[in-house]
Every structure is written in structure tokens, then in C-alpha cells.
Write a protein that holds these residues in place. Sequence first.
Motif, PDB file in Angstrom:
ATOM      1  N   MET A  98     -60.007 -26.961 -10.934  1.00  0.00           N
ATOM      2  CA  MET A  98     -61.007 -26.444 -10.019  1.00  0.00           C
ATOM      3  C   MET A  98     -61.088 -24.927 -10.196  1.00  0.00           C
ATOM      4  O   MET A  98     -60.078 -24.250 -10.296  1.00  0.00           O
ATOM      5  N   LYS A  99     -62.301 -24.399 -10.228  1.00  0.00           N
ATOM      6  CA  LYS A  99     -62.489 -22.950 -10.347  1.00  0.00           C
ATOM      7  C   LYS A  99     -62.558 -22.309  -8.961  1.00  0.00           C
ATOM      8  O   LYS A  99     -63.169 -22.859  -8.056  1.00  0.00           O
ATOM      9  N   ILE A 100     -61.919 -21.151  -8.858  1.00  0.00           N
ATOM     10  CA  ILE A 100     -62.015 -20.348  -7.648  1.00  0.00           C
ATOM     11  C   ILE A 100     -62.402 -18.929  -8.069  1.00  0.00           C
ATOM     12  O   ILE A 100     -62.304 -18.567  -9.238  1.00  0.00           O
ATOM     13  N   ILE A 101     -62.827 -18.141  -7.102  1.00  0.00           N
ATOM     14  CA  ILE A 101     -63.200 -16.751  -7.375  1.00  0.00           C
ATOM     15  C   ILE A 101     -62.330 -15.869  -6.501  1.00  0.00           C
ATOM     16  O   ILE A 101     -62.198 -16.106  -5.298  1.00  0.00           O
ATOM     17  N   THR A 102     -61.701 -14.868  -7.117  1.00  0.00           N
ATOM     18  CA  THR A 102     -60.834 -13.949  -6.385  1.00  0.00           C
ATOM     19  C   THR A 102     -61.412 -12.539  -6.448  1.00  0.00           C
ATOM     20  O   THR A 102     -62.175 -12.198  -7.358  1.00  0.00           O
ATOM     21  N   LEU A 103     -61.015 -11.724  -5.487  1.00  0.00           N
ATOM     22  CA  LEU A 103     -61.491 -10.349  -5.375  1.00  0.00           C
ATOM     23  C   LEU A 103     -60.324  -9.383  -5.511  1.00  0.00           C
ATOM     24  O   LEU A 103     -59.323  -9.518  -4.812  1.00  0.00           O
ATOM     25  N   SER A 104     -60.456  -8.432  -6.425  1.00  0.00           N
ATOM     26  CA  SER A 104     -59.462  -7.367  -6.580  1.00  0.00           C
ATOM     27  C   SER A 104     -60.125  -6.036  -6.277  1.00  0.00           C
ATOM     28  O   SER A 104     -61.261  -5.783  -6.696  1.00  0.00           O
ATOM     29  N   ILE A 105     -59.399  -5.188  -5.549  1.00  0.00           N
ATOM     30  CA  ILE A 105     -59.908  -3.871  -5.153  1.00  0.00           C
ATOM     31  C   ILE A 105     -58.967  -2.801  -5.708  1.00  0.00           C
ATOM     32  O   ILE A 105     -57.743  -2.951  -5.636  1.00  0.00           O
ATOM     33  N   ILE A 106     -59.564  -1.744  -6.247  1.00  0.00           N
ATOM     34  CA  ILE A 106     -58.783  -0.638  -6.815  1.00  0.00           C
ATOM     35  C   ILE A 106     -59.280   0.668  -6.214  1.00  0.00           C
ATOM     36  O   ILE A 106     -60.469   0.968  -6.271  1.00  0.00           O
ATOM     37  N   ILE A 107     -58.354   1.449  -5.638  1.00  0.00           N
ATOM     38  CA  ILE A 107     -58.692   2.759  -5.076  1.00  0.00           C
ATOM     39  C   ILE A 107     -58.288   3.827  -6.093  1.00  0.00           C
ATOM     40  O   ILE A 107     -57.148   3.835  -6.567  1.00  0.00           O
ATOM     41  N   CYS A 108     -59.229   4.709  -6.418  1.00  0.00           N
ATOM     42  CA  CYS A 108     -59.010   5.725  -7.445  1.00  0.00           C
ATOM     43  C   CYS A 108     -59.311   7.127  -6.925  1.00  0.00           C
ATOM     44  O   CYS A 108     -60.041   7.294  -5.950  1.00  0.00           O
ATOM     45  N   SER A 109     -58.761   8.116  -7.632  1.00  0.00           N
ATOM     46  CA  SER A 109     -59.037   9.520  -7.335  1.00  0.00           C
ATOM     47  C   SER A 109     -59.587  10.187  -8.587  1.00  0.00           C
ATOM     48  O   SER A 109     -58.907  10.249  -9.617  1.00  0.00           O
ATOM     49  N   ALA A 110     -60.814  10.709  -8.493  1.00  0.00           N
ATOM     50  CA  ALA A 110     -61.389  11.454  -9.612  1.00  0.00           C
ATOM     51  C   ALA A 110     -60.691  12.801  -9.759  1.00  0.00           C
ATOM     52  O   ALA A 110     -60.616  13.348 -10.859  1.00  0.00           O
ATOM     53  N   LEU A 111     -60.141  13.335  -8.675  1.00  0.00           N
ATOM     54  CA  LEU A 111     -59.443  14.619  -8.711  1.00  0.00           C
ATOM     55  C   LEU A 111     -58.174  14.519  -9.551  1.00  0.00           C
ATOM     56  O   LEU A 111     -57.906  15.369 -10.402  1.00  0.00           O
ATOM     57  N   TYR A 112     -57.400  13.480  -9.338  1.00  0.00           N
ATOM     58  CA  TYR A 112     -56.126  13.307 -10.042  1.00  0.00           C
ATOM     59  C   TYR A 112     -56.242  12.420 -11.282  1.00  0.00           C
ATOM     60  O   TYR A 112     -55.296  12.288 -12.040  1.00  0.00           O
ATOM     61  N   GLY A 113     -57.385  11.785 -11.461  1.00  0.00           N
ATOM     62  CA  GLY A 113     -57.612  10.953 -12.647  1.00  0.00           C
ATOM     63  C   GLY A 113     -56.737   9.716 -12.700  1.00  0.00           C
ATOM     64  O   GLY A 113     -56.313   9.307 -13.779  1.00  0.00           O
ATOM     65  N   ASN A 114     -56.469   9.128 -11.537  1.00  0.00           N
ATOM     66  CA  ASN A 114     -55.636   7.935 -11.536  1.00  0.00           C
ATOM     67  C   ASN A 114     -56.143   6.919 -10.521  1.00  0.00           C
ATOM     68  O   ASN A 114     -56.971   7.226  -9.686  1.00  0.00           O
ATOM     69  N   CYS A 115     -55.601   5.722 -10.641  1.00  0.00           N
ATOM     70  CA  CYS A 115     -55.944   4.639  -9.724  1.00  0.00           C
ATOM     71  C   CYS A 115     -54.668   3.963  -9.262  1.00  0.00           C
ATOM     72  O   CYS A 115     -53.670   3.921  -9.990  1.00  0.00           O
TER      73      CYS A 115
ATOM     74  N   GLN B 237     -61.477  15.497  -0.151  1.00  0.00           N
ATOM     75  CA  GLN B 237     -60.338  16.255  -0.682  1.00  0.00           C
ATOM     76  C   GLN B 237     -59.775  15.623  -1.944  1.00  0.00           C
ATOM     77  O   GLN B 237     -59.370  16.320  -2.869  1.00  0.00           O
ATOM     78  N   ASN B 238     -59.746  14.312  -1.985  1.00  0.00           N
ATOM     79  CA  ASN B 238     -59.131  13.600  -3.105  1.00  0.00           C
ATOM     80  C   ASN B 238     -60.139  12.988  -4.074  1.00  0.00           C
ATOM     81  O   ASN B 238     -59.754  12.326  -5.031  1.00  0.00           O
ATOM     82  N   LYS B 239     -61.425  13.191  -3.786  1.00  0.00           N
ATOM     83  CA  LYS B 239     -62.505  12.638  -4.622  1.00  0.00           C
ATOM     84  C   LYS B 239     -62.276  11.138  -4.889  1.00  0.00           C
ATOM     85  O   LYS B 239     -62.205  10.673  -6.020  1.00  0.00           O
ATOM     86  N   ILE B 240     -62.165  10.416  -3.794  1.00  0.00           N
ATOM     87  CA  ILE B 240     -61.858   8.986  -3.836  1.00  0.00           C
ATOM     88  C   ILE B 240     -63.084   8.172  -4.248  1.00  0.00           C
ATOM     89  O   ILE B 240     -64.204   8.446  -3.820  1.00  0.00           O
ATOM     90  N   PHE B 241     -62.837   7.180  -5.087  1.00  0.00           N
ATOM     91  CA  PHE B 241     -63.851   6.154  -5.345  1.00  0.00           C
ATOM     92  C   PHE B 241     -63.140   4.809  -5.418  1.00  0.00           C
ATOM     93  O   PHE B 241     -61.948   4.733  -5.713  1.00  0.00           O
ATOM     94  N   ILE B 242     -63.860   3.772  -5.084  1.00  0.00           N
ATOM     95  CA  ILE B 242     -63.284   2.432  -5.027  1.00  0.00           C
ATOM     96  C   ILE B 242     -64.043   1.528  -5.987  1.00  0.00           C
ATOM     97  O   ILE B 242     -65.268   1.538  -6.044  1.00  0.00           O
ATOM     98  N   LYS B 243     -63.262   0.765  -6.740  1.00  0.00           N
ATOM     99  CA  LYS B 243     -63.830  -0.236  -7.646  1.00  0.00           C
ATOM    100  C   LYS B 243     -63.388  -1.607  -7.149  1.00  0.00           C
ATOM    101  O   LYS B 243     -62.314  -1.740  -6.578  1.00  0.00           O
ATOM    102  N   PHE B 244     -64.218  -2.593  -7.371  1.00  0.00           N
ATOM    103  CA  PHE B 244     -63.785  -3.952  -7.080  1.00  0.00           C
ATOM    104  C   PHE B 244     -64.325  -4.888  -8.141  1.00  0.00           C
ATOM    105  O   PHE B 244     -65.294  -4.578  -8.831  1.00  0.00           O
ATOM    106  N   GLN B 245     -63.629  -6.009  -8.268  1.00  0.00           N
ATOM    107  CA  GLN B 245     -63.996  -6.965  -9.304  1.00  0.00           C
ATOM    108  C   GLN B 245     -63.780  -8.382  -8.798  1.00  0.00           C
ATOM    109  O   GLN B 245     -62.754  -8.682  -8.182  1.00  0.00           O
ATOM    110  N   CYS B 246     -64.743  -9.215  -9.061  1.00  0.00           N
ATOM    111  CA  CYS B 246     -64.604 -10.637  -8.790  1.00  0.00           C
ATOM    112  C   CYS B 246     -64.261 -11.327 -10.114  1.00  0.00           C
ATOM    113  O   CYS B 246     -64.784 -10.943 -11.159  1.00  0.00           O
TER     114      CYS B 246
END
Length: 77
Positions: free
Chosen positions: A1-18, A56-65
Motif C-alpha cells: 500500500m502506498k502512503i504519502i509522508t511530509l518532511s519539513i526542513i527549517i533553514c537559515s540563509a544567513l548561516y547557509g545551513n538547514c 535576524q536569521n533569514k529563515i526559510f522553510i522547505k517541505f517535501q511530500c
Amino acid sequence: MKIITLSIIICSALYGNCQQPYTKNVEFKTWSECMWAGTNDTLTLYQVMGDEYINQNKIFIKFQCAEKIKEEEKIDS
């Protein structure tokens, strides 16, 4: 059976990391349900963080199904 999951990633453009991806413990039946949840969760996270922290941290959020195969649970009888 197929299911769909959601992953969320919080990143900082200021520090260049996630941060490590966070996969919600929710199984979605349709792609659109997952996309709506990802969008709503992103907005909620932005509200919780607040403008000052985001700016302050130039936050951006990515998500993926993602579709995954889930094995059927077998009941011993």
C-alpha cells in the motif's frame, strides 16, 4: 500500500545551513492533502518564530511530500 509522508526542513540563509528534516508522523491519502498540510505547517512555524527571529536569521522553510510503500500489518491468529 502506498502512503504519502511530509518532511519539513527549517533553514537559515544567513548561516547557509538547514536543520535535520522532521518527518511528521501522519500518513496522507492524497498528494494535495500533504501539500496543504505542508503549507499550513510552514505558516504556523513562521507565526511561532515571529518576524524578528525570521529576519535576524533569514529563515526559510522547505517541505517535501514523498510516496512510500507501507507493508500491510499482519495479524497473527
